[in-house]
Design a protein around this motif. Structure first.
Motif, short mmCIF file in Angstrom:
data_model
loop_
_atom_site.label_atom_id
_atom_site.label_comp_id
_atom_site.label_asym_id
_atom_site.label_seq_id
_atom_site.Cartn_x
_atom_site.Cartn_y
_atom_site.Cartn_z
N GLU A 98 75.89 86.01 68.85
CA GLU A 98 76.32 84.60 68.82
C GLU A 98 77.30 84.35 67.68
OE1 GLU A 98 75.98 83.15 71.34
OE2 GLU A 98 74.04 83.61 72.22
N HIS A 131 71.89 88.37 77.10
CA HIS A 131 71.01 87.36 76.50
C HIS A 131 70.08 86.76 77.55
CE1 HIS A 131 74.25 86.65 73.16
NE2 HIS A 131 73.74 87.86 73.15
N GLU A 151 71.47 80.15 77.71
CA GLU A 151 72.16 81.44 77.84
C GLU A 151 72.77 81.58 79.23
OE1 GLU A 151 72.83 83.20 75.45
OE2 GLU A 151 71.32 82.94 73.91
N GLU A 201 77.25 77.07 70.42
CA GLU A 201 76.79 78.39 70.00
C GLU A 201 76.51 78.39 68.49
OE1 GLU A 201 77.62 81.64 72.58
OE2 GLU A 201 79.60 80.80 72.94
N GLU A 233 76.39 87.41 77.14
CA GLU A 233 75.51 86.32 77.61
C GLU A 233 74.60 86.83 78.73
OE1 GLU A 233 75.44 84.12 75.61
OE2 GLU A 233 77.42 83.50 74.90
FE LIG Z 1 74.14 83.79 74.10
#
Ligand SMILES: [Fe+2]
Ligand SMILES: [Fe+2]
Lengths: 313, 239
Positions: A212, A134, A99, A179, A131
């Motif tokens: 994602e 994440h 990530e 991804e 991200e």
């Molecule tokens: Fe991600």
């Protein structure tokens, strides 16, 4: 500030160590044959040992020797298995650094491609926020399973794919291949969380998976857009993505095979813009590689050799 | 209908009015805004293009730095700020066709002059992982405070009624940048600790600040001289 940096230039605080990216893809090129697997692993033994020294993965090396690489892709994650906690910790840490690199890759795309279509830049900018969330989510999840960032070595393979100086190649390699792999891993992690009754893990990863799918869709749409007027170029970009997908199937560990530890998240990928033909192709190319039976045997051989060396040394 | 009954809708004769009480458009609530701002349509469009330039490049520069900054929370904090700048740049671009500037999604950003473009380049220069202070000062302590000042001046001095869409858009962007600056303040509180680090921060601020003043800022006409304010212009007109 220059355009295009190398994966070795990713900045980290002093907790982190790197793992040579070669180690991530050893199994991608090995036949389904115990000898061949043992040989490939032994060949990289010093690299493997070096990368785990001083990290939380060191006890795994003590126990299995360089064969420790086979412990994880060997079998599907099962909460009842004694190694489950370690497997989960390794997986979550791997996702955490993935990530981090996805954030760095999307962000670099803004600097590296200032003349790209504005909508592309908007998508990449949005991906930066996703991200970043994440990374924050997985930092909390690491804490949830008692892991510190940097406890295990970091492979920078994701960012290596983001180093392409061609935006279509970059989004094909990162957004579609890696991804897409993240979708497979997250779908499987949700399954694991359900099986182990970990509601915190399940819900957090479910949200990340939703993001994602959006990122894979960005990739699907931009590859189509960037290569629209040049079928030959389109094919090269597709081939690049297939090669990344082949390498990061880890010799069938991520595949539609029965013994795969990470099944292909078919439904999620269809939603993200993969065509049924592309999925059939992915199933085919990811299935190549040693079976779990072969890996188990190879692990046994490697452990015996490791113990013999210990006793001799 | 009998002629004595109250009418709901006006008729054709002067005796055929409705019964509703009249209010001025300024009464509810009291509207103290005045017509006439500092800039006409073309000038507003020009400024919006300048702002878009600053927001676009802030997004790109911060994007370039995420990978080369070792402090984890700075990396993740920048992720959201990058998205904020992208949204600001996008909204500014959306305003342009409303100001008779043809709709073109890219190429709308405009530096007011070559020196401002060079300043933006100077802000983007630091690369090394040990230059987080220099990186952040350029954006959060030089460029963003300047943008907030200019945007707020713009909000006060543009036609408050006719150019209200620009005002609303700038108010949103100002609110975002204020959050960004508050975040950066907390980062500096942790990252700037020693006398040497304080000096690095100060020196960077001084250097870039001087260049910013020299080039006239994001619109090329900053700092705003007192005789250029809308109050001064109105006064001059009335005398
Ligand atoms: Fe991600
Ligand atoms: Fe993503």
């Amino acid at each position: 500030m220059k355009r295009f940096i190398d994966h070795s230039e990713l900045a980290r605080d002093r907790r982190f160590v790197r793992q040579n990216n070669v180690l991530s893809t050893i199994l991608a090129d090995v036949e389904d044959n115990v000898e061949a697997v043992v040989e490939a692993i032994e060949e990289h033994a010093p690299l493997i040992e070096n990368s785990v020294r001083g990290t939380a993965a060191e006890p795994l090396f003590e126990r299995h020797g360089p064969g420790m690489l086979l412990v994880r892709p060997n079998e599907p994650m099962d909460p009842a298995h004694p190694a489950a906690a370690t497997q989960l910790r390794l997986r979550l840490h791997g996702v955490f650094v993935g990530e981090l690199q996805a954030l760095e890759g999307a962000a670099r795309s803004l600097w590296d491609f200032p003349d790209a279509p504005w909508e592309f830049q908007m998508n990449m900018a949005r991906q930066c926020w996703d991200e970043a969330r994440h990374v924050q989510t997985f930092e909390k999840l690491l804490d949830h399973v008692d892991v510190e960032p940097g406890m295990f070595p970091e492979s920078t393979f994701l960012f290596e794919c983001a180093c392409s100086e061609d935006p279509a190649m970059r989004v094909a390699g990162v957004n579609r291949a890696l991804e897409g792999l993240a979708c497979d891993v997250f779908r499987d992690t949700i399954r694991y969380a359900e099986a182990s009754g970990d509601e915190t893990l399940r819900q957090a990863v479910d949200f990340v998976l939703a993001d994602e799918i959006t990122h894979v869709r960005f990739g699907s749409e931009w590859v189509r857009e960037f290569t629209r007027d040049d079928p030959e170029y389109g094919q090269r970009v597709q081939d690049f993505r297939r090669e990344v997908d082949r390498q990061f199937s880890f010799g069938g560990a991520r595949s539609a095979r029965k013994d795969a530890s990470i099944p292909i998240a078919r439904e999620d990928r269809l939603e993200a813009g993969f065509s049924p033909e592309e999925l059939a192709d992915l199933e085919e190319l990811s299935a190549r590689g040693p079976s779990s039976e072969t890996l188990r045997e190879a692990l046994g051989v490697l452990r015996e050799r490791h113990e013999a060396r210990r006793q001799a040394g | 209908m009998s002629s004595g009954a109250p009418r709901k809708y006006p008729g054709y004769g002067s005796s055929e009015r409705t019964q509703y009480a009249p209010y001025s458009a300024f009464d509810i609530p009291a509207d103290l805004r005045e017509l006439h701002g500092r800039w006409d349509v073309e000038a507003v469009a020009q400024r919006v293009r300048n702002y878009r330039y600053a927001e676009e490049w802030s997004m790109r520069i911060l994007g370039g730095w995420v990978a080369t900054i070792p402090e984890l929370p700075v990396k993740t904090g920048l992720g959201k700020i990058i998205w904020d700048c992208a949204q600001s740049a996008d909204a500014l671009g959306e305003r342009l066709p409303e100001l008779r500037f043809a709709r073109r999604p890219t190429g709308v950003a405009l530096s007011p002059n070559p020196d401002f473009a060079k300043l933006v380049e100077a802000i983007s220069e630091p690369e090394d992982p040990d230059l987080t202070i220099e990186k952040l000062v350029g954006i959060f302590e030089v460029l963003f405070p300047h943008l907030v000042e200019v945007y707020e001046h713009n909000i006060r001095h543009t036609d408050a009624i006719a150019d209200a869409p620009s005002i609303e858009l700038l108010e949103n962007i100002v609110a975002r940048h204020r959050r960004h600056m508050a975040w950066a303040e907390e980062v500096f509180d942790r990252l700037v600790d020693t006398a040497e680090e304080r000096e690095r921060r100060e020196q960077r601020r001084r250097e870039l600040g001087a260049r910013l003043r020299a080039c006239g800022g994001v619109t090329g006409d900053w700092p705003i001289e007192p005789e250029n304010t809308v109050e001064a212009v109105r006064k001059e007109k009335s005398t």
